[in-house]
Design a protein around this motif. Structure first.
Motif, PDB file in Angstrom:
ATOM      1  N   TYR A   1      31.571  26.923  52.782  1.00  0.00           N
ATOM      2  CA  TYR A   1      30.371  27.073  53.606  1.00  0.00           C
ATOM      3  C   TYR A   1      30.157  25.853  54.495  1.00  0.00           C
ATOM      4  O   TYR A   1      29.745  25.966  55.653  1.00  0.00           O
ATOM      5  CB  TYR A   1      29.137  27.305  52.726  1.00  0.00           C
ATOM      6  N   LEU A   2      30.436  24.680  53.954  1.00  0.00           N
ATOM      7  CA  LEU A   2      30.282  23.451  54.722  1.00  0.00           C
ATOM      8  C   LEU A   2      31.243  23.430  55.907  1.00  0.00           C
ATOM      9  O   LEU A   2      30.860  23.093  57.036  1.00  0.00           O
ATOM     10  CB  LEU A   2      30.522  22.233  53.820  1.00  0.00           C
ATOM     11  N   TYR A   3      32.495  23.807  55.666  1.00  0.00           N
ATOM     12  CA  TYR A   3      33.485  23.852  56.742  1.00  0.00           C
ATOM     13  C   TYR A   3      33.041  24.823  57.843  1.00  0.00           C
ATOM     14  O   TYR A   3      33.173  24.539  59.038  1.00  0.00           O
ATOM     15  CB  TYR A   3      34.840  24.280  56.183  1.00  0.00           C
TER      16      TYR A   3
ATOM     17  N   GLN B   1      32.022  23.845  61.928  1.00  0.00           N
ATOM     18  CA  GLN B   1      32.526  24.529  63.122  1.00  0.00           C
ATOM     19  C   GLN B   1      31.374  25.102  63.950  1.00  0.00           C
ATOM     20  O   GLN B   1      31.369  25.019  65.180  1.00  0.00           O
ATOM     21  CB  GLN B   1      33.490  25.650  62.726  1.00  0.00           C
ATOM     22  N   TYR B   2      30.402  25.667  63.261  1.00  0.00           N
ATOM     23  CA  TYR B   2      29.245  26.290  63.911  1.00  0.00           C
ATOM     24  C   TYR B   2      28.442  25.267  64.720  1.00  0.00           C
ATOM     25  O   TYR B   2      28.073  25.507  65.872  1.00  0.00           O
ATOM     26  CB  TYR B   2      28.382  26.917  62.810  1.00  0.00           C
TER      27      TYR B   2
ATOM     28  N   PRO C   1      36.727  25.816  66.972  1.00  0.00           N
ATOM     29  CA  PRO C   1      37.345  26.656  65.932  1.00  0.00           C
ATOM     30  C   PRO C   1      38.293  25.886  65.015  1.00  0.00           C
ATOM     31  O   PRO C   1      39.372  26.350  64.680  1.00  0.00           O
ATOM     32  CB  PRO C   1      38.112  27.695  66.761  1.00  0.00           C
ATOM     33  N   ILE C   2      37.864  24.678  64.617  1.00  0.00           N
ATOM     34  CA  ILE C   2      38.689  23.874  63.710  1.00  0.00           C
ATOM     35  C   ILE C   2      37.778  22.915  62.959  1.00  0.00           C
ATOM     36  O   ILE C   2      36.749  22.478  63.488  1.00  0.00           O
ATOM     37  CB  ILE C   2      39.784  23.091  64.489  1.00  0.00           C
ATOM     38  N   VAL C   3      38.158  22.617  61.726  1.00  0.00           N
ATOM     39  CA  VAL C   3      37.504  21.547  60.975  1.00  0.00           C
ATOM     40  C   VAL C   3      38.404  20.329  61.116  1.00  0.00           C
ATOM     41  O   VAL C   3      39.550  20.334  60.653  1.00  0.00           O
ATOM     42  CB  VAL C   3      37.310  21.936  59.494  1.00  0.00           C
ATOM     43  N   ASN C   4      37.899  19.309  61.783  1.00  0.00           N
ATOM     44  CA  ASN C   4      38.763  18.195  62.173  1.00  0.00           C
ATOM     45  C   ASN C   4      39.140  17.288  61.003  1.00  0.00           C
ATOM     46  O   ASN C   4      38.542  17.344  59.926  1.00  0.00           O
ATOM     47  CB  ASN C   4      38.105  17.397  63.292  1.00  0.00           C
ATOM     48  N   PHE C   5      40.138  16.469  61.259  1.00  0.00           N
ATOM     49  CA  PHE C   5      40.786  15.611  60.273  1.00  0.00           C
ATOM     50  C   PHE C   5      39.773  14.765  59.499  1.00  0.00           C
ATOM     51  O   PHE C   5      39.871  14.611  58.278  1.00  0.00           O
ATOM     52  CB  PHE C   5      41.783  14.727  61.033  1.00  0.00           C
ATOM     53  N   ILE C   6      38.774  14.209  60.183  1.00  0.00           N
ATOM     54  CA  ILE C   6      37.802  13.331  59.522  1.00  0.00           C
ATOM     55  C   ILE C   6      37.073  14.068  58.397  1.00  0.00           C
ATOM     56  O   ILE C   6      36.791  13.498  57.344  1.00  0.00           O
ATOM     57  CB  ILE C   6      36.792  12.747  60.540  1.00  0.00           C
ATOM     58  N   PHE C   7      36.819  15.364  58.583  1.00  0.00           N
ATOM     59  CA  PHE C   7      36.126  16.149  57.557  1.00  0.00           C
ATOM     60  C   PHE C   7      37.101  16.602  56.473  1.00  0.00           C
ATOM     61  O   PHE C   7      36.739  16.655  55.297  1.00  0.00           O
ATOM     62  CB  PHE C   7      35.444  17.363  58.188  1.00  0.00           C
ATOM     63  N   ARG C   8      38.324  16.937  56.875  1.00  0.00           N
ATOM     64  CA  ARG C   8      39.303  17.391  55.876  1.00  0.00           C
ATOM     65  C   ARG C   8      39.662  16.270  54.903  1.00  0.00           C
ATOM     66  O   ARG C   8      40.047  16.530  53.763  1.00  0.00           O
ATOM     67  CB  ARG C   8      40.576  17.913  56.575  1.00  0.00           C
ATOM     68  N   THR C   9      39.536  15.028  55.349  1.00  0.00           N
ATOM     69  CA  THR C   9      39.828  13.889  54.476  1.00  0.00           C
ATOM     70  C   THR C   9      38.604  13.474  53.669  1.00  0.00           C
ATOM     71  O   THR C   9      38.694  13.250  52.457  1.00  0.00           O
ATOM     72  CB  THR C   9      40.358  12.705  55.313  1.00  0.00           C
TER      73      THR C   9
ATOM     74  N   ALA D   1      30.736  15.294  47.551  1.00  0.00           N
ATOM     75  CA  ALA D   1      29.305  14.968  47.495  1.00  0.00           C
ATOM     76  C   ALA D   1      28.923  14.070  48.681  1.00  0.00           C
ATOM     77  O   ALA D   1      27.847  14.236  49.275  1.00  0.00           O
ATOM     78  CB  ALA D   1      28.971  14.281  46.172  1.00  0.00           C
ATOM     79  N   PHE D   2      29.799  13.130  49.004  1.00  0.00           N
ATOM     80  CA  PHE D   2      29.535  12.282  50.169  1.00  0.00           C
ATOM     81  C   PHE D   2      29.472  13.121  51.433  1.00  0.00           C
ATOM     82  O   PHE D   2      28.543  12.984  52.237  1.00  0.00           O
ATOM     83  CB  PHE D   2      30.625  11.211  50.332  1.00  0.00           C
ATOM     84  N   LEU D   3      30.469  13.987  51.637  1.00  0.00           N
ATOM     85  CA  LEU D   3      30.518  14.766  52.874  1.00  0.00           C
ATOM     86  C   LEU D   3      29.300  15.673  53.001  1.00  0.00           C
ATOM     87  O   LEU D   3      28.723  15.802  54.089  1.00  0.00           O
ATOM     88  CB  LEU D   3      31.809  15.578  52.941  1.00  0.00           C
ATOM     89  N   GLN D   4      28.885  16.296  51.890  1.00  0.00           N
ATOM     90  CA  GLN D   4      27.700  17.154  51.930  1.00  0.00           C
ATOM     91  C   GLN D   4      26.474  16.367  52.406  1.00  0.00           C
ATOM     92  O   GLN D   4      25.734  16.818  53.291  1.00  0.00           O
ATOM     93  CB  GLN D   4      27.430  17.750  50.538  1.00  0.00           C
TER      94      GLN D   4
END
Length: 282
Positions: free
Chosen positions: A22-24, A28-29, A34-42, A48-51
Motif C-alpha cells: 500500500y505504501l509503494y 506512486q500516487y 509509474p515507479i517506486v524509486n531506488f531511495i524508497f526500495r532501499t 517502520a522508518f519509511l512509513q
C-alpha cells in the motif's frame, strides 16, 4: 529483496506485500510516476522508518509549493555542446518517443526525490523542517497520463555489453549501485552506449562537480520551505531501532542525497541528447 554482489539491497515492487504494498502504491500516487524509486526500495528495508518518514513529507509533496520547488532544480543549465546524433538511424519513431518518456519520468521525479532526501537528512541531523509556509495550492495526485511502464534491467542478468556499461557507470560515479534511470535505459543499449560515451567526459569536469554541489545546496534550501513540518530524528527512531540501524538509515539517506544531484544532471544530458537543445527559458 535483492542480494546480489553488485549493489545496495532493495525491495522491488514485485516482491512487496501487505502494508508495504500500500505504501509503494501511495508513493506512486503522490509523486505521479509509474515507479517506486531506488531511495524508497532501499529504505523499505527499514519499513517502520519509511512509513513514518514518508508520512511526514507526503502532505508537502501534494502542494503546489513543492511541485514548483522541484521544477527549480529539474532542468539545470549544463552549458555543454551536445553532439548531433540522428537517432532515427537506430530506432523507429515509436521507440524514440518511448525513450523520451522514460527520460521524462525520471527527470520529473528525481528533483522531488532530492528535496525529500534533503528534508530527511536535515531532520535526522537535528535541523528540523519547521513548516508553516503559506500553501499556494494543491496538485492533483495520480500517475501522469501517457507515461510508460518502467522495466528495469538487472545487472546480474543483463547482456554482456549492457552489464559492462552499467558497471562502468557505477565506477565512474563512485557509487555502490546503478540508478533506476540507467537500468531502464539499459533496455536501449545503443542510446545508452552512445550517450554515456559523451556524458562520461563531462562528469570529470569542474563545472559538473560545481553544478552537483549547487543542486544539493539548493535542495536543502527548498526542503526548508516545505509547508508541513518534518521532525523525524534519531531520538524518535531509537524507540524502534538500534544505534547501528539508525546509523544505517542515516547512511542510506546521505548516500541518496549525494547520488541524486549528479542523476539530475545526467537526466538533463540524456534529454538533450534526444532533443539537442536546452529547455526554453533555461
Amino acid at each position: 529483496m535483492k542480494s546480489d554482489k553488485y549493489g545496495v539491497p532493495e525491495i522491488f515492487e514485485e516482491n512487496v506485500k501487505g502494508n508495504l504494498s500500500y505504501l509503494y502504491q501511495d508513493i506512486q500516487y503522490v509523486l505521479k510516476v509509474p515507479i517506486v524509486n531506488f531511495i524508497f526500495r532501499t529504505t523499505a528495508l527499514y519499513e517502520a522508518f519509511l512509513q513514518l518518514a514518508w508520512s511526514q513529507v507526503r502532505p508537502s509533496m501534494l502542494t503546489s509549493n513543492m511541485e514548483n520547488a522541484a521544477s527549480e532544480i529539474r532542468n539545470p543549465k549544463l552549458g555543454v555542446d551536445m553532439p548531433t546524433i540522428n537517432w532515427s538511424n537506430h530506432y523507429d519513431q515509436a521507440t524514440i518517443e518511448k525513450i523520451k518518456k522514460i527520460i521524462f519520468t525520471f527527470n520529473y521525479v528525481n528533483s522531488k526525490l532530492l528535496i525529500i532526501a534533503s528534508a530527511w537528512s536535515e531532520s535526522l541531523s537535528n535541523r528540523t523542517i519547521h513548516g508553516g509556509n503559506q500553501i499556494s495550492g494543491y496538485i492533483q495526485p495520480g500517475i501522469l497520463p501517457g507515461l510508460p511502464k518502467i522495466n528495469l534491467i538487472k545487472i546480474e542478468s543483463a547482456p554482456k555489453e549492457v552489464k559492462g556499461l552499467l558497471l562502468d557507470i557505477a565506477k565512474t560515479h563512485h557509487t555502490y549501485d546503478v540508478a533506476s534511470d540507467y537500468r531502464a535505459l539499459g533496455r536501449y543499449p545503443v542510446f545508452l552506449r552512445k550517450s554515456w560515451s559523451h556524458l562520461k567526459e563531462y562528469i570529470g569536469t569542474d563545472s559538473y562537480q560545481l553544478l552537483s554541489t549547487q543542486l544539493k545546496k539548493q535542495s536543502i534550501n527548498l526542503a526548508h520551505q516545505m509547508p508541513f513540518p518534518v521532525t523525524i530524528n534519531r531520538s524518535l527512531l531509537s524507540q524502534c531501532y538500534s544505534p547501528k540501524d539508525i546509523a544505517g538509515i542515516m547512511g542510506v539517506i546521505s548516500m541518496f542525497q549525494q547520488f541524486l544531484p549528479p542523476l539530475i544532471i545526467d537526466g538533463e544530458f540524456f534529454r538533450m541528447m534526444l532533443t539537442g537543445k536546452e529547455l526554453d527559458g533555461k
